[in-house]
Scaffold this motif. Sequence first.
Motif, PDB file in Angstrom:
ATOM      1  N   LYS A 103     -32.731  74.680  58.757  1.00  0.00           N
ATOM      2  CA  LYS A 103     -31.927  73.835  57.871  1.00  0.00           C
ATOM      3  C   LYS A 103     -31.595  74.661  56.633  1.00  0.00           C
ATOM      4  O   LYS A 103     -32.332  75.586  56.313  1.00  0.00           O
ATOM      5  CB  LYS A 103     -32.751  72.614  57.442  1.00  0.00           C
ATOM      6  CG  LYS A 103     -32.980  71.618  58.550  1.00  0.00           C
ATOM      7  CD  LYS A 103     -34.080  70.656  58.199  1.00  0.00           C
ATOM      8  CE  LYS A 103     -34.578  69.950  59.435  1.00  0.00           C
ATOM      9  NZ  LYS A 103     -35.846  69.296  59.222  1.00  0.00           N
ATOM     10  N   PRO A 104     -30.511  74.336  55.937  1.00  0.00           N
ATOM     11  CA  PRO A 104     -30.228  75.089  54.714  1.00  0.00           C
ATOM     12  C   PRO A 104     -31.313  74.887  53.660  1.00  0.00           C
ATOM     13  O   PRO A 104     -32.067  73.916  53.718  1.00  0.00           O
ATOM     14  CB  PRO A 104     -28.892  74.512  54.252  1.00  0.00           C
ATOM     15  CG  PRO A 104     -28.727  73.236  54.967  1.00  0.00           C
ATOM     16  CD  PRO A 104     -29.492  73.338  56.244  1.00  0.00           C
ATOM     17  N   ALA A 105     -31.373  75.816  52.735  1.00  0.00           N
ATOM     18  CA  ALA A 105     -32.423  75.764  51.717  1.00  0.00           C
ATOM     19  C   ALA A 105     -32.310  74.480  50.894  1.00  0.00           C
ATOM     20  O   ALA A 105     -31.212  73.998  50.659  1.00  0.00           O
ATOM     21  CB  ALA A 105     -32.291  76.971  50.810  1.00  0.00           C
ATOM     22  N   PRO A 106     -33.449  73.922  50.484  1.00  0.00           N
ATOM     23  CA  PRO A 106     -33.379  72.687  49.705  1.00  0.00           C
ATOM     24  C   PRO A 106     -32.716  72.918  48.352  1.00  0.00           C
ATOM     25  O   PRO A 106     -32.916  73.944  47.723  1.00  0.00           O
ATOM     26  CB  PRO A 106     -34.849  72.302  49.542  1.00  0.00           C
ATOM     27  CG  PRO A 106     -35.621  73.548  49.750  1.00  0.00           C
ATOM     28  CD  PRO A 106     -34.823  74.376  50.699  1.00  0.00           C
TER      29      PRO A 106
ATOM     30  N   GLU B  28     -39.945  77.545  56.068  1.00  0.00           N
ATOM     31  CA  GLU B  28     -39.949  76.652  57.226  1.00  0.00           C
ATOM     32  C   GLU B  28     -41.066  77.007  58.183  1.00  0.00           C
ATOM     33  O   GLU B  28     -41.476  78.157  58.292  1.00  0.00           O
ATOM     34  CB  GLU B  28     -38.604  76.752  57.939  1.00  0.00           C
ATOM     35  CG  GLU B  28     -37.504  76.119  57.139  1.00  0.00           C
ATOM     36  CD  GLU B  28     -36.165  76.247  57.802  1.00  0.00           C
ATOM     37  OE1 GLU B  28     -35.973  77.210  58.551  1.00  0.00           O
ATOM     38  OE2 GLU B  28     -35.319  75.379  57.561  1.00  0.00           O
ATOM     39  N   PHE B 109     -28.277  74.806  63.623  1.00  0.00           N
ATOM     40  CA  PHE B 109     -28.498  75.020  62.198  1.00  0.00           C
ATOM     41  C   PHE B 109     -27.952  73.801  61.479  1.00  0.00           C
ATOM     42  O   PHE B 109     -26.791  73.451  61.680  1.00  0.00           O
ATOM     43  CB  PHE B 109     -27.808  76.290  61.721  1.00  0.00           C
ATOM     44  CG  PHE B 109     -27.843  76.455  60.229  1.00  0.00           C
ATOM     45  CD1 PHE B 109     -29.050  76.665  59.592  1.00  0.00           C
ATOM     46  CD2 PHE B 109     -26.700  76.379  59.478  1.00  0.00           C
ATOM     47  CE1 PHE B 109     -29.105  76.801  58.220  1.00  0.00           C
ATOM     48  CE2 PHE B 109     -26.743  76.513  58.107  1.00  0.00           C
ATOM     49  CZ  PHE B 109     -27.949  76.731  57.482  1.00  0.00           C
ATOM     50  N   ASP B 110     -28.781  73.183  60.683  1.00  0.00           N
ATOM     51  CA  ASP B 110     -28.369  71.995  59.936  1.00  0.00           C
ATOM     52  C   ASP B 110     -27.818  70.929  60.890  1.00  0.00           C
ATOM     53  O   ASP B 110     -26.814  70.282  60.614  1.00  0.00           O
ATOM     54  CB  ASP B 110     -27.314  72.382  58.890  1.00  0.00           C
ATOM     55  CG  ASP B 110     -27.181  71.311  57.834  1.00  0.00           C
ATOM     56  OD1 ASP B 110     -28.078  70.460  57.774  1.00  0.00           O
ATOM     57  OD2 ASP B 110     -26.198  71.326  57.088  1.00  0.00           O
TER      58      ASP B 110
END
Lengths: 346, 306
Positions: A103-106, B28, B109-110
């Motif tokens: 996921k993209p960085a927070p 992560e 991704f996402d």
Amino acid sequence: MASCSVEDVLAKAERDEAEKLKGITVNKELDLEFDPGNLLAFDKNRIDTREFKDGKREDFLRSLARDNTQLLINEIWKLPTERVEEVIVAKLPEPTTLLPREKPAPKPKPPTKWEQFAKLKGIQKKKKTNLVWDEVHKEWKRRWGYKRAKDDTKEWLIEVPEKADPNEDQFAKKNKAKKERVARNEYNRLKNIARAQKIKVPGMGLAPTPKQSKAELAQAVNIAKISTASVGKFQDNLPKEKKPKNTGKRRKFQPLIGDFSSEKQKQLDLLKVMDSKKPRLDITKAVNKQMREEDMEARQKNKKDFGKKGQRGKMSGKGKGKAGGKGKGQGPKGKGRKPQMKQGKR
Amino acid sequence: MAHRDGIVKAKTRRSKRFLQSREPKLIEGQKSSMIIRGGNCSETVSQALKDVYALKKPNAVLYKRKNMVRPFDDSTALEFFSKKSDCSLFLFGSHNKKRPNNLIFGRMFDFHVLDMFELGIERFVSLRDVKMDTCPEGTKPMLVFSGELFETDREHQRLRNLLTDFFCGPRVSAVRLAGLEHVLHFTALEGRIYMRSYKVLLKKSGCRTPRIQLQDMGPSFDFIMRRSHMASDDLYRTAHKQPRGAKPKKKKNISHDAFGTRLGRLHMQKQDLDKLQTRKMKGLRKRRGEKTTTETPAAKAPRTDE
């Protein structure tokens, strides 16, 4: 004599050593690439296809795997070791193979209105203890929540203030005040979220406030004015009263009599849409398709830059080209259709 | 959980914790994978899916009902699954006349598809068919890739990266040496990819490093490349972007010697001895109106005489 024997012993030891190493050494033309952090090895040597085709495919693959694994194990055994709870453990370095994130960085949370204000004024959070001493019960109780110290909701008697109306229910008044505070807090929370996402802050008419500002009062007057059965049509204006902004006609209707040809055309268009057997356009699907196509095109371009590919590439290109044509054909039709539908609804 | 305008607010502590566990994190953990059965599946494919699930087990979800999904036409269903089970790796298996025994390896991704590779199974030996010892569940495998195609061809390069991502398991700081007992070997040769899984036997060699023997463990596949979908360079780069706080800042001027002692290097400026605070005495006290420059006992002496 003595010197000779020493040489012999040394030579023997050397031979022994070499024999021992023979079991674990593997010769490769090109060195393997290792990433011990991921327990990963990459052997880019050319594979001998003649040996592979001889029919002993499995044996060949196993021997290849054995050699490569032996090299990887040799590399891992070189790492510094440690003894943890009677077990020998090798410390792995950071992985060097770059893998994409999940996921993209927070992102940092945007500050709330209060946080902005507190920063401006230099107000810092104070840590409060969870338990406080309750003088009445003579014990430690929670500061907040169920069974809290100095619980003012559990009082059986409230003194009527001197200036207050003696017939007023003080309990009801307290409850109402609490409910209003809760509602206001919730509203503020939503406003904070809206501000964080850069959505227009939802209007809520009027929030309960003890002192209303000029703007709030003006808004209240405007709302009150149009809250009649005739939507404020017969309300008189005060002298020097300004008209509220953003009011006026919103919808425009076609004239009842006059140009019939355009009206007829509209109806005909609508009927044409209803009559057509072509399926309606699924916009999400179309958009997905379009995006995929663009990706493909970009890739194709890259591939051309990178180098030619075999037959497979050509085949896939053909198939995709066809699909692309369809997608493009559908695009504009769909666009044209939508506004017509809207007109029909009127 | 209350939904409002796409913002989910937890109503209980427990659901709050749950939502927090799914938020993006600075560093992560392991990616979890979902293994999805397609609408139509042959015996081979469903067994293959089960076997891969067995290899991936503690960090995988198996969707074993029929799922009418065509990832290369419309990936929205996959994206939905990915969001639902919080998985970013997927393996999709299907079987039809045009593409028999089809496996699609991919990653997200996402919650959007980044890469997918369609591999057709030409030969498959199941974990079940090999009557040999297996390794315990959740063993971190060693991965070996061989074949120059994995370096020269762009698609194969990306496939290598994807397979590494898929099978590498958790990121660990240390590994038990005796616990290295599983190796996955990928060979790219003549347009095919041979995936073999072996159990590693560590034998005595006479020196410190053991001699290795391999034993078939299964599953083993002979794959042929079919369609592929690779992320555009922009997206791929964005997916690799590491946040600023992910790497610990390097501390300057600290070194360690062979014994692990910490050594620091200090940079000192020359100290101004005039401003040094000495013992406080009434006689040396600074007076009002007195210039700081003439604050020496020699200058003060005549004044006291008068």
